[in-house]
Write a protein that holds these residues in place. Structure first.
Motif, PDB file in Angstrom:
ATOM      1  N   LEU A   1       0.839  -1.210   0.000  1.00 39.04           N
ATOM      2  CA  LEU A   1       0.000   0.000   0.000  1.00 39.04           C
ATOM      3  C   LEU A   1       0.870   1.254   0.000  1.00 39.04           C
ATOM      4  CD1 LEU A   1      -2.932  -0.371   2.542  1.00 39.04           C
ATOM      5  CD2 LEU A   1      -3.019  -0.287   0.062  1.00 39.04           C
ATOM      6  N   THR A   2       0.576   2.138  -0.916  1.00 39.70           N
ATOM      7  CA  THR A   2       1.267   3.438  -0.888  1.00 39.70           C
ATOM      8  C   THR A   2       0.225   4.550  -0.962  1.00 39.70           C
ATOM      9  OG1 THR A   2       1.524   3.588  -3.264  1.00 39.70           O
ATOM     10  CG2 THR A   2       3.330   2.553  -2.071  1.00 39.70           C
TER      11      THR A   2
ATOM     12  N   ARG B   1       4.438   3.791   2.668  1.00 32.79           N
ATOM     13  CA  ARG B   1       5.481   3.342   1.733  1.00 32.79           C
ATOM     14  C   ARG B   1       5.410   1.834   1.541  1.00 32.79           C
ATOM     15  NH1 ARG B   1       9.922   7.244   2.220  1.00 32.79           N
ATOM     16  NH2 ARG B   1       9.258   8.846   3.672  1.00 32.79           N
ATOM     17  N   GLY B   2       4.451   1.398   0.775  1.00 31.12           N
ATOM     18  CA  GLY B   2       4.381  -0.030   0.439  1.00 31.12           C
ATOM     19  C   GLY B   2       4.124  -0.934   1.631  1.00 31.12           C
ATOM     20  N   ILE B   3       3.072  -0.615   2.365  1.00 33.86           N
ATOM     21  CA  ILE B   3       2.775  -1.404   3.571  1.00 33.86           C
ATOM     22  C   ILE B   3       2.062  -2.716   3.220  1.00 33.86           C
ATOM     23  CG2 ILE B   3       1.283  -1.486   5.605  1.00 33.86           C
ATOM     24  CD1 ILE B   3       2.142   1.232   6.348  1.00 33.86           C
ATOM     25  N   SER B   4       2.625  -3.804   3.742  1.00 31.10           N
ATOM     26  CA  SER B   4       1.965  -5.106   3.627  1.00 31.10           C
ATOM     27  C   SER B   4       1.758  -5.634   5.035  1.00 31.10           C
ATOM     28  CB  SER B   4       2.843  -6.085   2.850  1.00 31.10           C
ATOM     29  OG  SER B   4       3.067  -5.605   1.548  1.00 31.10           O
ATOM     30  N   LEU B   5       0.537  -5.989   5.336  1.00 34.81           N
ATOM     31  CA  LEU B   5       0.287  -6.580   6.658  1.00 34.81           C
ATOM     32  C   LEU B   5      -0.917  -7.505   6.582  1.00 34.81           C
ATOM     33  CD1 LEU B   5      -2.348  -5.355   8.382  1.00 34.81           C
ATOM     34  CD2 LEU B   5      -0.890  -3.383   8.580  1.00 34.81           C
TER      35      LEU B   5
ATOM     36  N   GLY C   1      -1.351  -0.527  -4.585  1.00 31.21           N
ATOM     37  CA  GLY C   1      -1.418  -1.629  -3.636  1.00 31.21           C
ATOM     38  C   GLY C   1      -2.820  -2.172  -3.497  1.00 31.21           C
ATOM     39  N   ARG C   2      -2.907  -3.267  -2.747  1.00 24.87           N
ATOM     40  CA  ARG C   2      -4.212  -3.917  -2.563  1.00 24.87           C
ATOM     41  C   ARG C   2      -4.576  -3.951  -1.098  1.00 24.87           C
ATOM     42  NH1 ARG C   2      -4.518  -9.580  -5.416  1.00 24.87           N
ATOM     43  NH2 ARG C   2      -6.685  -9.340  -4.794  1.00 24.87           N
TER      44      ARG C   2
ATOM     45  N   PRO D   1       1.523 -11.364   3.202  1.00 23.66           N
ATOM     46  CA  PRO D   1       0.156 -11.203   2.698  1.00 23.66           C
ATOM     47  C   PRO D   1      -0.012 -11.666   1.263  1.00 23.66           C
ATOM     48  CG  PRO D   1       0.880  -9.235   3.820  1.00 23.66           C
ATOM     49  CD  PRO D   1       2.060 -10.128   3.733  1.00 23.66           C
ATOM     50  N   SER D   2       1.049 -11.541   0.473  1.00 22.41           N
ATOM     51  CA  SER D   2       0.909 -11.916  -0.938  1.00 22.41           C
ATOM     52  C   SER D   2       0.469 -13.368  -1.054  1.00 22.41           C
ATOM     53  CB  SER D   2       2.225 -11.695  -1.669  1.00 22.41           C
ATOM     54  OG  SER D   2       3.257 -12.362  -0.970  1.00 22.41           O
ATOM     55  N   ALA D   3       0.871 -14.189  -0.081  1.00 17.80           N
ATOM     56  CA  ALA D   3       0.482 -15.597  -0.138  1.00 17.80           C
ATOM     57  C   ALA D   3      -1.008 -15.749   0.119  1.00 17.80           C
ATOM     58  CB  ALA D   3       1.263 -16.385   0.901  1.00 17.80           C
TER      59      ALA D   3
END
Lengths: 266, 243
Positions: free
Chosen positions: B7-8, B18-22, B56-57, B239-241
């Protein structure tokens, strides 16, 4: 119903918004003042008019100057009333456009009722058949300015800014368009194509209302005035034209308000 | 289930996320901590559908928050930092409105009024409420929806210590019943031993995961307590998985 529009008209949320708007209107000082003024205006029209036919003209002036202004203020007040609540409201599973539709429908219905206070006293001297078209036209005019107030209220950052924007738009439509048209009448292009001048007035809902009501009340024959072809057509179809332009303006303004809410970010 | 990927979000030239993945799982309280201006509130507003990310998603219970906003919002309840309500409507009127809006049975309003001890304020206009009582009304709204995902942005700032404790107990109860709870806060120490996970957000990114049973009192301490840091995100739960 069009699938894209369906979320706007979901029964549960729409009922909730309508119910809340009715409740909020009951305790809104604009509505309380307007109800009192509408009743006073209706009584004044009855008392100060020399005969039954003059009552309509009196009400016409009230509609032009007061109904349009108060409906605009009601729209602004409704949109701004919950401005700080948007972060909560807009996390509910409801299409944001439903808030616009709900508010518009509720305020229009409320004005439909309040305008009766203005028109009912006139029934003592005028027939319902004479007043009914003017009532419908006044309601359509109110709808345009409710939508205008909602747009101003949704766009502005605070109530003061919304009022300044809304009232400026109202003053422009009430006096500004006519003044611009007056100055523009000197331009050669306007003198060569006078229909341009007429068109400018036709698209202004207040002018369209004024012309429609004046010709309807005075029962002036369409061919009485020295007119351009467009003006001739307009006067012959003044009622239908005003209804069309009022629906167009209301629809366009509601669309703008909906787009604004959809793009709003905290 | 909350899942975000890369996520940006920026405001002008300022990059806030800045490109958060959680990932936050059902049945757990996930804490998002960090100093003021770290991007916590922006992130939670993106999750709630109040802010659109630049890229981002973001998914809530299988729904994309950006493209299926209304569906995603059916599964969330959000408590903003300072909840505001129509000032001239009473607490009961506000709760009934939101209940109708969400299709919640009206008798649930009485239940949440009782849970948040708002009985004495039920007929009071919200404009006359104190900040703490308004926050409790916000908590009542959070519980009203019975949504599977609960998002709370700096809750408890206006609450007294007793009610802050009650809030934590309530969230613990909700998470025990399978809800996904995500809380942002900068008052870290208060949440020691309450959350199941704790992510440190700094400068718009998730910097690391902290031990939720040994939370620092100050974010500056985090550098010196390296033993508590766990690399984030853990490789097996990226999270991508899940997306």
């Amino acid at each position: 119903m069009n699938l894209a529009l369906a979320p706007l008209f979901e029964r549960g949320p729409l009922h909730a918004i309508l119910a809340r708007e009715f409740r909020a209107a009951l305790i809104n000082r604009y509505f309380q003042v307007f109800c009192a003024l509408a009743l006073l205006g209706g009584i004044a029209a009855l008392v100060f008019s020399e005969d039954g036919s003059a009552v309509g003209f009196f009400i016409l002036q009230i509609a032009l100057y007061f109904v349009s202004l108060f409906s605009l203020l009601a729209g602004v007040s409704s949109a701004q009333g919950e401005r700080e609540e948007w972060p909560l409201l807009f996390t509910q599973p409801v299409a944001r456009g439903a808030y616009v539709i709900g508010k518009f429908c509720a305020l229009s219905s409320i004005f439909g009722g309040v305008l009766l206070l203005l028109f009912l006293p006139a029934l003592f001297t005028s027939s319902a058949a004479t007043l009914a078209p003017l009532y419908v036209q006044t309601l359509l005019l109110a709808a345009v300015f409710i939508a205008c107030g909602l747009v101003a209220g949704f766009f502005a950052h605070d109530r003061a800014q919304a009022l300044i924007v809304g009232v400026s738009a109202w003053l422009f439509l009430l006096f500004g368009v006519d003044l611009v048209a007056l100055f523009a009448a000197r331009w050669p292009v306007m003198q060569n194509v006078p229909d341009l001048w007429v068109a400018a007035l036709m698209f202004n809902p207040l002018d369209a209302f004024r012309i429609e009501a004046l010709f309807a009340l005075q029962q002036i024959p369409a061919e009485a005035a020295n007119k351009t072809p467009l003006a001739n057509w307009w006067i012959e179809h003044a009622g239908a034209w005003f209804a069309a332009i009022a629906i167009f303006w209301s629809g366009a303004l509601l669309k703008i308000a909906g787009l604004r809410l959809n793009r709003w970010e905290e | 289930m909350i899942a975000t990927e890369s996520l940006t979000k920026s405001y002008g030239r300022k990059l806030v996320l800045r490109g958060i993945s959680l990932q936050a799982s059902p049945g757990k309280i996930t804490l998002l901590v960090g100093p003021n201006g770290a991007g916590k509130s922006t992130l939670i507003k993106v999750l709630a559908g109040l802010i659109r990310p630049d890229a981002g998603r973001v998914q809530l219970n299988d729904f994309n928050v950006v493209t299926e906003r209304v569906n995603a919002q059916r599964s969330l309840a959000y408590l903003p930092q300072s909840p505001s309500f129509h000032p001239r409507l009473t607490c009961t009127e506000v709760l009934r409105f939101y209940a109708r809006l969400r299709g919640v049975p009206p008798d649930r309003c009485g239940l949440v009024i009782g849970l948040t001890e708002l009985d004495d304020f039920a007929q009071v206009p919200t404009g006359a409420l104190s900040g703490g009582t308004r926050q409790r009304l916000g908590l009542a709204l959070l519980l009203l929806a019975d949504a599977p995902v609960l998002l709370l942005d700096e809750p408890g700032l206006s609450l007294d210590p007793g009610w802050r404790k009650r809030l934590q107990e309530t969230l613990h109860f909700e998470s025990q019943h399978g809800k996904t709870v995500l809380v942002t806060t900068h008052l870290v120490a208060e949440w020691n031993n309450v959350a199941d996970r704790c992510l440190l957000c700094r400068d718009g990114a998730i910097e690391c995961e902290l031990d939720p049973t040994d939370l620092p009192h100050d974010f500056d301490e985090v550098k010196s307590t390296a033993a508590t840091l766990i690399n984030y995100p853990p490789h097996e739960s990226r999270p991508s998985a899940a997306l």
